[in-house]
Write a protein that holds these residues in place. Structure first.
Motif, short mmCIF file in Angstrom:
data_model
loop_
_atom_site.label_atom_id
_atom_site.label_comp_id
_atom_site.label_asym_id
_atom_site.label_seq_id
_atom_site.Cartn_x
_atom_site.Cartn_y
_atom_site.Cartn_z
N UNK A 1 93.60 57.01 98.65
CA UNK A 1 93.91 57.22 100.16
C UNK A 1 92.85 57.83 100.88
N UNK A 2 92.79 57.00 102.10
CA UNK A 2 91.82 57.46 102.98
C UNK A 2 91.83 58.78 103.73
N UNK A 3 90.86 59.42 103.77
CA UNK A 3 90.57 60.55 104.36
C UNK A 3 89.73 60.75 105.52
N UNK A 4 89.76 61.60 106.37
CA UNK A 4 88.70 61.56 107.70
C UNK A 4 87.70 62.38 107.14
N UNK A 5 86.46 62.13 107.73
CA UNK A 5 85.36 62.85 107.20
C UNK A 5 84.37 63.20 108.60
N UNK A 6 83.85 64.34 108.74
CA UNK A 6 83.17 64.31 109.93
C UNK A 6 81.57 64.71 109.21
N UNK A 7 80.34 64.51 109.93
CA UNK A 7 79.19 64.94 109.48
C UNK A 7 79.13 66.47 109.16
N UNK A 8 78.34 67.10 108.45
CA UNK A 8 78.06 68.47 108.41
C UNK A 8 77.53 69.04 109.47
N UNK A 27 94.95 64.90 106.67
CA UNK A 27 96.30 64.22 106.00
C UNK A 27 96.00 62.72 105.80
N UNK A 28 95.17 62.12 106.39
CA UNK A 28 95.18 60.70 106.21
C UNK A 28 96.12 59.94 106.87
N UNK A 29 95.66 58.80 107.54
CA UNK A 29 96.74 57.83 108.20
C UNK A 29 97.85 57.31 107.52
N UNK A 30 97.63 57.22 106.28
CA UNK A 30 98.47 56.45 105.64
C UNK A 30 99.64 57.45 105.30
N UNK A 31 99.54 58.57 104.69
CA UNK A 31 100.58 59.66 104.45
C UNK A 31 101.27 60.09 105.81
N UNK A 32 100.20 60.01 107.05
CA UNK A 32 100.86 60.34 108.43
C UNK A 32 101.88 59.52 108.58
N UNK A 278 95.74 51.76 101.22
CA UNK A 278 96.09 51.94 102.71
C UNK A 278 97.35 53.19 102.96
N UNK A 279 98.17 53.13 101.85
CA UNK A 279 99.46 54.17 102.03
C UNK A 279 99.86 54.73 100.64
N UNK A 280 100.44 55.84 100.55
CA UNK A 280 101.17 56.32 99.40
C UNK A 280 102.22 55.35 98.72
N UNK A 281 102.78 54.77 99.98
CA UNK A 281 103.90 53.73 99.36
C UNK A 281 103.66 52.42 99.36
N UNK A 282 102.37 52.15 99.50
CA UNK A 282 101.70 50.58 99.48
C UNK A 282 102.22 49.81 98.57
N UNK A 283 102.66 50.16 97.45
CA UNK A 283 102.89 49.30 95.98
C UNK A 283 104.58 49.10 95.88
#
Length: 694
Positions: A1-8, A27-32, A278-283
């Motif tokens: 699941x995709x997560x958000x990352x920022x530069x250190x 959280x990631x947008x998929x779970x959100x 893309x999503x925790x329920x995608x399948x």
């Protein structure tokens, strides 16, 4: 699941390390999108996330069709806040602490249709000054004080709400993690008719310190959904299992104890095998499929409305009685001071026992309604073992030799040894690896020893002019050398050196002479009490269902890694009967379904769980049988023999509960099912668990 990352940030070892210090698990947008859809974000005119991070949850609301007139987020970390502002230019992205009333005052409003959030998974006691954020991270006192100061200006609460919320703010435990005050803050921002939608640690379902959150929900909200991450797969970098909760704000009830018997919420379990990239329920196959999260939420609404069960390999849903949840809340709250302070007392109080959904369902299928009591009411006490505060000094490996004990130390004292008499060393069970193959521990097989220097002092602490010099014996020189070495050693880190006597659990050992009492020195443990020398011990963290062990004649000290139990003088229970009962199928099923599941799939069994344990009503003959079988169990190691004794134990417990042999087998299946669920945590397996929503 995709997560958000920022530069250190410059100066940070890594972005991951920095986020861990802040408790950031974005959280990631998929779970959100799942959370936003279940909370009907598309209908909300105003949406706020008080711990917005990089804006995943706010973005998720917009992605499922929300078009609020007001949308806002608060974030204490400038890097995350700037990312949120760049990502969501239509949102008011405020830099600051959500627990600071000045920050709250910068919001356009303080009553919202949807409050959505993912509170930090961190104890504010452990916030680091190295977190590299512009705003100083709040202390426990600042969090509590800030909430109290913000209350008068929160328009979603009326005067009586504010008075009661103040009691809750003052009453929550200082040991709670930051999620608890975050709950209270978020709840206080929801207008009547609005919704609260949170990503929270699963511990909120079982931990004593979260009981105050349960109370808040029962009094001001209608729980609609609790969604569980079956395999702890939603957050790869978090060490806790998480759940989603959605609740609708209602007019304050006269009491949290007012509850319609038939009301339920929908509990949903989602397998890791349901996830796509893309999503925790995608399948999960759904009709249409263009808006999977909204379609899933629509289906979930029908399950909730109809009180229906759904079972498939990818998702399982069931209605859960709010009456049962309410009883369990009262069982925990009745022991806490804030519950009486807020005015919740009287005849509606429960028996202070906790019945899990699985056990309640089993009782219903069996068609039985036995009476239960607590251990406390049966003359059995529950606690936790010895916490030394400096195990590498107070604990040592050892073995008997020539009438003495040869001790070998570790940590800062590695390489040191001492030959000591029994008078200064006590056998101790420190960890699970020291437990025997059978069901009993004793000094005979102990490999760990605790320094018991309560009656000894260093020669330099026995001055001739000391009026208490005769109280203590002079410490044997071999152990005195170790004590002096400990006094010179660093019990902290290279960057934060610390003396042993400054450790938080060691410094209280020190006491100057006063009122005829001799002084106590840092190397003297507190006096041992029954919880340190119990009858029964169970590991607090277990990979399989916990086994109970007998502490023969209470001879071994038991470390705080174990929950402990002991019989009181007037109890009808014997230690052997308690051993037998705690290894029964009933006990295993209850523990498995009421303990706290940790991120790696381990089961945590705290004293608080055991204090609410449902104990059937045994008559004297049944207790005598349990005592006899417990005596047999304590000396057995062969599996075939043990199985026979356990069957006898289960027959006695089954008779007391009111179930037959098949009922016992079903309890065993419940315990095994719990173990299997836990074993799947943090795995991406489950491809064989295919299924569709029908």
């Amino acid at each position: 699941m995709k997560q958000s990352h920022q530069p250190p940030l410059a100066g940070c070892a890594s972005e991951a390390e920095r986020r861990k210090r802040l408790g950031q698990y974005f959280t990631g947008v998929g779970l959100g999108r799942i959370l936003a859809a279940l909370a009907q974000a598309e209908k909300a005119e105003s949406i706020v996330d008080p711990m917005a991070g990089t804006g995943d949850l706010l973005a998720a609301c917009l992605e499922i069709g929300a078009a609020p007139a007001s949308i806002a987020g608060i974030e204490i970390d400038r890097v995350a806040r700037d990312a949120c502002a760049n990502r969501l230019p239509q949102a008011d992205c405020i830099l600051g602490s959500a627990f600071d009333p000045d920050t709250i005052s910068r919001l356009r409003k303080t009553d919202w249709d949807l409050v959505i959030g993912n509170p930090p998974y961190v104890r504010y006691q452990s916030f680091s000054e190295k977190a590299a954020v512009e705003h100083v991270l709040p202390t426990a006192t600042q969090v509590r004080t800030g909430l109290l100061r913000a209350l008068p200006n929160l328009s979603a609460l009326d005067a009586e709400d504010k008075r009661l919320f103040a009691h809750l703010i003052n009453g929550y435990s200082g040991l709670s993690d930051l999620a608890v005050p975050s709950w209270i803050l978020c709840a206080s921002l929801v207008k009547t008719g609005g919704r609260l939608a949170l990503v929270v640690p699963e511990a909120w379902l079982t931990r004593d310190y979260a009981t105050i959150v349960h109370y808040l929900l029962f009094r001001w909200f209608e729980i609609e959904f609790i969604v569980e991450d079956e395999h702890a797969s939603w957050f790869d970098d978090a060490q806790v299992k998480t759940t989603l909760i959605v609740a609708r704000r209602v007019k304050r009830r006269a009491s949290a104890l007012v509850r319609a018997d038939s009301s339920t919420y929908c509990h949903i379990l989602i397998s890791s095998a349901a996830a796509s990239t893309e999503s925790p329920i995608g399948r999960i196959a759904l009709a249409g499929g263009s808006r999977p999260e909204r379609d899933f939420a629509k289906q979930a609404q029908s399950w909730r409305r109809d009180g229906a069960r759904h079972l498939s390999g990818l998702v399982r849903a069931r209605p859960v009685s709010l009456k049962l949840a309410y009883r369990n809340m009262v069982a925990a709250a009745s022991r806490q001071k804030w519950f009486a302070v807020i005015g919740e007392t009287g005849s509606q109080m429960s028996q202070s026992i906790h019945i899990s959904y699985e056990i309640d369902d089993w009782l219903a299928r069996q068609g039985i309604a036995p009476s239960f009591a607590t251990f406390e009411s049966q003359g059995v006490a529950v606690g936790q073992g010895l916490r030394t505060g400096a195990n590498s000094f107070f604990y040592a490996d050892g073995a008997r030799s020539s009438g003495r004990i040869v001790l070998s130390f570790s940590g800062p004292l590695a390489g040191l040894t001492a030959w000591v008499p029994d008078s200064v060393a006590r056998p101790v069970i420190r960890r699970q690896s020291e437990l025997p193959a059978g069901f009993a521990v004793s000094p005979e097989f102990a490999t760990g020893w605790a320094l018991d220097l309560r009656q000894h002092a260093l020669p330099e602490d026995l001055g001739e002019a000391d009026m208490f010099s005769s109280v203590y014996e002079c410490m044997p020189e071999s152990i005195a050398a170790v004590v002096r070495a400990a006094g010179r050693a660093n019990f902290g880190t290279d960057t934060k050196p610390q003396k042993v006597w400054n450790l938080t659990a060691v410094s209280p050992n020190i006491r100057p002479a006063a009122r005829g009492m001799p002084p106590r020195h840092w190397y003297m443990l507190p006096d041992f009490v029954a919880r340190h020398l119990p009858d029964i011990l169970l590991a607090r963290v277990n990979s399989s269902t916990p086994r109970a062990y007998l502490n023969k004649a209470r001879q071994c000290l038991i470390d705080a890694n174990f929950s402990t139990m002991w019989t009181l003088p007037l109890s009808k229970w014997s230690a052997a009967a308690l051993l037998a009962f705690m290894n029964s199928a009933w006990a295993q099923a209850v523990i498995e379904t009421s303990g706290a599941v940790m991120g790696g799939g381990a089961l945590k069994v705290e004293a608080t769980h055991l204090r609410r344990f449902p104990v059937p009503a045994f008559d004297e003959e049944q207790l005598c049988k349990l005592s006899r079988y417990g005596d047999e169990l304590a000396v057995m190691e062969e599996y075939a023999e043990v199985e026979t004794v356990l069957n006898n134990i289960n027959a006695v417990v089954g008779e007391a509960v009111g179930c037959d042999r098949e009922g016992i087998k079903e309890l065993q299946r419940i315990a095994r099912a719990g173990q299997e669920r836990r074993s799947k945590h943090n795995t991406k397996k489950g491809a064989r668990d295919c299924g569709e929503i029908c």
